[in-house]
Design a protein around this motif. Structure first.
Motif, PDB file in Angstrom:
ATOM      1  N   MET A   1       0.849  -1.175   0.000  1.00 21.73           N
ATOM      2  CA  MET A   1       0.000   0.000   0.000  1.00 21.73           C
ATOM      3  C   MET A   1       0.894   1.239   0.000  1.00 21.73           C
ATOM      4  O   MET A   1       1.891   1.275   0.689  1.00 21.73           O
ATOM      5  CB  MET A   1      -0.873  -0.054   1.251  1.00 21.73           C
ATOM      6  CG  MET A   1      -2.097   0.786   1.141  1.00 21.73           C
ATOM      7  SD  MET A   1      -3.715  -0.072   1.156  1.00 21.73           S
ATOM      8  CE  MET A   1      -3.433  -1.741   0.707  1.00 21.73           C
ATOM      9  N   GLY A   2       0.504   2.262  -0.718  1.00 26.75           N
ATOM     10  CA  GLY A   2       1.327   3.447  -0.791  1.00 26.75           C
ATOM     11  C   GLY A   2       1.077   4.427   0.341  1.00 26.75           C
ATOM     12  O   GLY A   2       1.543   5.547   0.318  1.00 26.75           O
ATOM     13  N   CYS A   3       0.352   3.994   1.343  1.00 26.67           N
ATOM     14  CA  CYS A   3      -0.032   4.871   2.434  1.00 26.67           C
ATOM     15  C   CYS A   3       0.838   4.611   3.660  1.00 26.67           C
ATOM     16  O   CYS A   3       0.934   3.482   4.125  1.00 26.67           O
ATOM     17  CB  CYS A   3      -1.496   4.619   2.766  1.00 26.67           C
ATOM     18  SG  CYS A   3      -2.138   5.698   4.014  1.00 26.67           S
ATOM     19  N   SER A   6      -1.453   3.479   7.125  1.00 23.66           N
ATOM     20  CA  SER A   6      -2.593   2.681   6.667  1.00 23.66           C
ATOM     21  C   SER A   6      -3.570   2.339   7.789  1.00 23.66           C
ATOM     22  O   SER A   6      -4.734   2.080   7.541  1.00 23.66           O
ATOM     23  CB  SER A   6      -2.109   1.403   5.987  1.00 23.66           C
ATOM     24  OG  SER A   6      -1.336   0.629   6.883  1.00 23.66           O
ATOM     25  N   ARG A   7      -3.109   2.349   9.043  1.00 25.72           N
ATOM     26  CA  ARG A   7      -4.027   2.054  10.156  1.00 25.72           C
ATOM     27  C   ARG A   7      -5.067   3.160  10.321  1.00 25.72           C
ATOM     28  O   ARG A   7      -6.155   2.912  10.812  1.00 25.72           O
ATOM     29  CB  ARG A   7      -3.248   1.895  11.458  1.00 25.72           C
ATOM     30  CG  ARG A   7      -2.447   0.618  11.521  1.00 25.72           C
ATOM     31  CD  ARG A   7      -1.524   0.605  12.716  1.00 25.72           C
ATOM     32  NE  ARG A   7      -2.256   0.653  13.961  1.00 25.72           N
ATOM     33  CZ  ARG A   7      -2.542  -0.397  14.707  1.00 25.72           C
ATOM     34  NH1 ARG A   7      -2.140  -1.580  14.318  1.00 25.72           N
ATOM     35  NH2 ARG A   7      -3.213  -0.275  15.821  1.00 25.72           N
ATOM     36  N   LEU A   8      -4.704   4.375   9.923  1.00 21.38           N
ATOM     37  CA  LEU A   8      -5.609   5.500  10.096  1.00 21.38           C
ATOM     38  C   LEU A   8      -6.176   5.997   8.769  1.00 21.38           C
ATOM     39  O   LEU A   8      -7.027   6.881   8.754  1.00 21.38           O
ATOM     40  CB  LEU A   8      -4.875   6.659  10.788  1.00 21.38           C
ATOM     41  CG  LEU A   8      -4.308   6.343  12.168  1.00 21.38           C
ATOM     42  CD1 LEU A   8      -3.455   7.509  12.659  1.00 21.38           C
ATOM     43  CD2 LEU A   8      -5.412   6.058  13.158  1.00 21.38           C
ATOM     44  N   CYS A   9      -5.689   5.433   7.691  1.00 19.79           N
ATOM     45  CA  CYS A   9      -6.056   5.917   6.364  1.00 19.79           C
ATOM     46  C   CYS A   9      -7.519   5.649   6.052  1.00 19.79           C
ATOM     47  O   CYS A   9      -8.036   4.581   6.329  1.00 19.79           O
ATOM     48  CB  CYS A   9      -5.159   5.234   5.325  1.00 19.79           C
ATOM     49  SG  CYS A   9      -5.481   5.819   3.668  1.00 19.79           S
ATOM     50  N   GLN A  13      -9.108   2.076  -0.667  1.00 19.51           N
ATOM     51  CA  GLN A  13      -8.210   0.926  -0.808  1.00 19.51           C
ATOM     52  C   GLN A  13      -7.705   0.467   0.559  1.00 19.51           C
ATOM     53  O   GLN A  13      -7.632  -0.723   0.843  1.00 19.51           O
ATOM     54  CB  GLN A  13      -7.009   1.259  -1.701  1.00 19.51           C
ATOM     55  CG  GLN A  13      -7.383   1.651  -3.108  1.00 19.51           C
ATOM     56  CD  GLN A  13      -7.537   3.161  -3.265  1.00 19.51           C
ATOM     57  OE1 GLN A  13      -7.964   3.858  -2.358  1.00 19.51           O
ATOM     58  NE2 GLN A  13      -7.201   3.658  -4.446  1.00 19.51           N
ATOM     59  N   CYS A  14      -7.333   1.405   1.409  1.00 16.20           N
ATOM     60  CA  CYS A  14      -6.822   1.069   2.739  1.00 16.20           C
ATOM     61  C   CYS A  14      -7.938   0.487   3.599  1.00 16.20           C
ATOM     62  O   CYS A  14      -7.739  -0.498   4.309  1.00 16.20           O
ATOM     63  CB  CYS A  14      -6.241   2.299   3.422  1.00 16.20           C
ATOM     64  SG  CYS A  14      -4.764   2.940   2.605  1.00 16.20           S
ATOM     65  N   ALA A  15      -9.105   1.094   3.548  1.00 21.74           N
ATOM     66  CA  ALA A  15     -10.238   0.616   4.330  1.00 21.74           C
ATOM     67  C   ALA A  15     -10.614  -0.802   3.897  1.00 21.74           C
ATOM     68  O   ALA A  15     -10.890  -1.656   4.733  1.00 21.74           O
ATOM     69  CB  ALA A  15     -11.421   1.561   4.175  1.00 21.74           C
ATOM     70  N   ALA A  16     -10.600  -1.054   2.604  1.00 19.54           N
ATOM     71  CA  ALA A  16     -10.944  -2.381   2.096  1.00 19.54           C
ATOM     72  C   ALA A  16      -9.923  -3.414   2.538  1.00 19.54           C
ATOM     73  O   ALA A  16     -10.289  -4.531   2.917  1.00 19.54           O
ATOM     74  CB  ALA A  16     -11.040  -2.349   0.564  1.00 19.54           C
ATOM     75  N   ALA A  17      -8.659  -3.055   2.524  1.00 16.81           N
ATOM     76  CA  ALA A  17      -7.606  -3.979   2.944  1.00 16.81           C
ATOM     77  C   ALA A  17      -7.738  -4.288   4.435  1.00 16.81           C
ATOM     78  O   ALA A  17      -7.596  -5.440   4.849  1.00 16.81           O
ATOM     79  CB  ALA A  17      -6.235  -3.394   2.642  1.00 16.81           C
ATOM     80  N   ARG A  18      -8.029  -3.265   5.241  1.00 16.50           N
ATOM     81  CA  ARG A  18      -8.211  -3.490   6.685  1.00 16.50           C
ATOM     82  C   ARG A  18      -9.423  -4.363   6.937  1.00 16.50           C
ATOM     83  O   ARG A  18      -9.412  -5.251   7.786  1.00 16.50           O
ATOM     84  CB  ARG A  18      -8.363  -2.155   7.424  1.00 16.50           C
ATOM     85  CG  ARG A  18      -7.051  -1.436   7.644  1.00 16.50           C
ATOM     86  CD  ARG A  18      -7.152  -0.417   8.764  1.00 16.50           C
ATOM     87  NE  ARG A  18      -8.360   0.390   8.699  1.00 16.50           N
ATOM     88  CZ  ARG A  18      -8.501   1.487   7.970  1.00 16.50           C
ATOM     89  NH1 ARG A  18      -7.512   1.928   7.238  1.00 16.50           N
ATOM     90  NH2 ARG A  18      -9.631   2.147   7.975  1.00 16.50           N
ATOM     91  N   ALA A  22      -9.539  -7.987   8.738  1.00 18.94           N
ATOM     92  CA  ALA A  22     -10.383  -8.203   9.914  1.00 18.94           C
ATOM     93  C   ALA A  22     -11.305  -9.399   9.702  1.00 18.94           C
ATOM     94  O   ALA A  22     -11.499 -10.206  10.610  1.00 18.94           O
ATOM     95  CB  ALA A  22     -11.200  -6.948  10.211  1.00 18.94           C
ATOM     96  N   LEU A  23     -11.865  -9.526   8.518  1.00 18.64           N
ATOM     97  CA  LEU A  23     -12.741 -10.660   8.226  1.00 18.64           C
ATOM     98  C   LEU A  23     -11.969 -11.970   8.277  1.00 18.64           C
ATOM     99  O   LEU A  23     -12.465 -12.977   8.781  1.00 18.64           O
ATOM    100  CB  LEU A  23     -13.392 -10.494   6.847  1.00 18.64           C
ATOM    101  CG  LEU A  23     -14.490  -9.434   6.765  1.00 18.64           C
ATOM    102  CD1 LEU A  23     -14.901  -9.219   5.312  1.00 18.64           C
ATOM    103  CD2 LEU A  23     -15.693  -9.850   7.595  1.00 18.64           C
ATOM    104  N   LYS A  24     -10.738 -11.943   7.771  1.00 20.38           N
ATOM    105  CA  LYS A  24      -9.892 -13.140   7.798  1.00 20.38           C
ATOM    106  C   LYS A  24      -9.597 -13.546   9.238  1.00 20.38           C
ATOM    107  O   LYS A  24      -9.709 -14.721   9.598  1.00 20.38           O
ATOM    108  CB  LYS A  24      -8.592 -12.844   7.044  1.00 20.38           C
ATOM    109  CG  LYS A  24      -7.623 -13.994   6.974  1.00 20.38           C
ATOM    110  CD  LYS A  24      -6.390 -13.581   6.178  1.00 20.38           C
ATOM    111  CE  LYS A  24      -5.180 -14.341   6.639  1.00 20.38           C
ATOM    112  NZ  LYS A  24      -3.942 -13.780   6.130  1.00 20.38           N
TER     113      LYS A  24
END
Length: 40
Positions: A1-3, A6-9, A13-18, A22-24
């Motif tokens: 991720m280019g952010c 990313s924990r606060l982004c 894209q960042c929200a989807a990855a988080r 979390a679902l995993k």
């Protein structure tokens, strides 16, 4: 991720990855709980 933060982004894209991570983790923990219940 280019952010860098990313924990606060809030970029989608960042929200989807988080959310995916979390679902995993939820799925893994749910399976572990089922296994532990089976051992009792």
């Amino acid at each position: 991720m280019g952010c860098a933060s990313s924990r606060l982004c809030l970029y989608p894209q960042c929200a989807a990855a988080r959310r995916e991570e979390a679902l995993k983790q939820h799925k893994e923990l749910s399976q572990e709980l089922v296994n532990l219940r089976g051992e009792l």
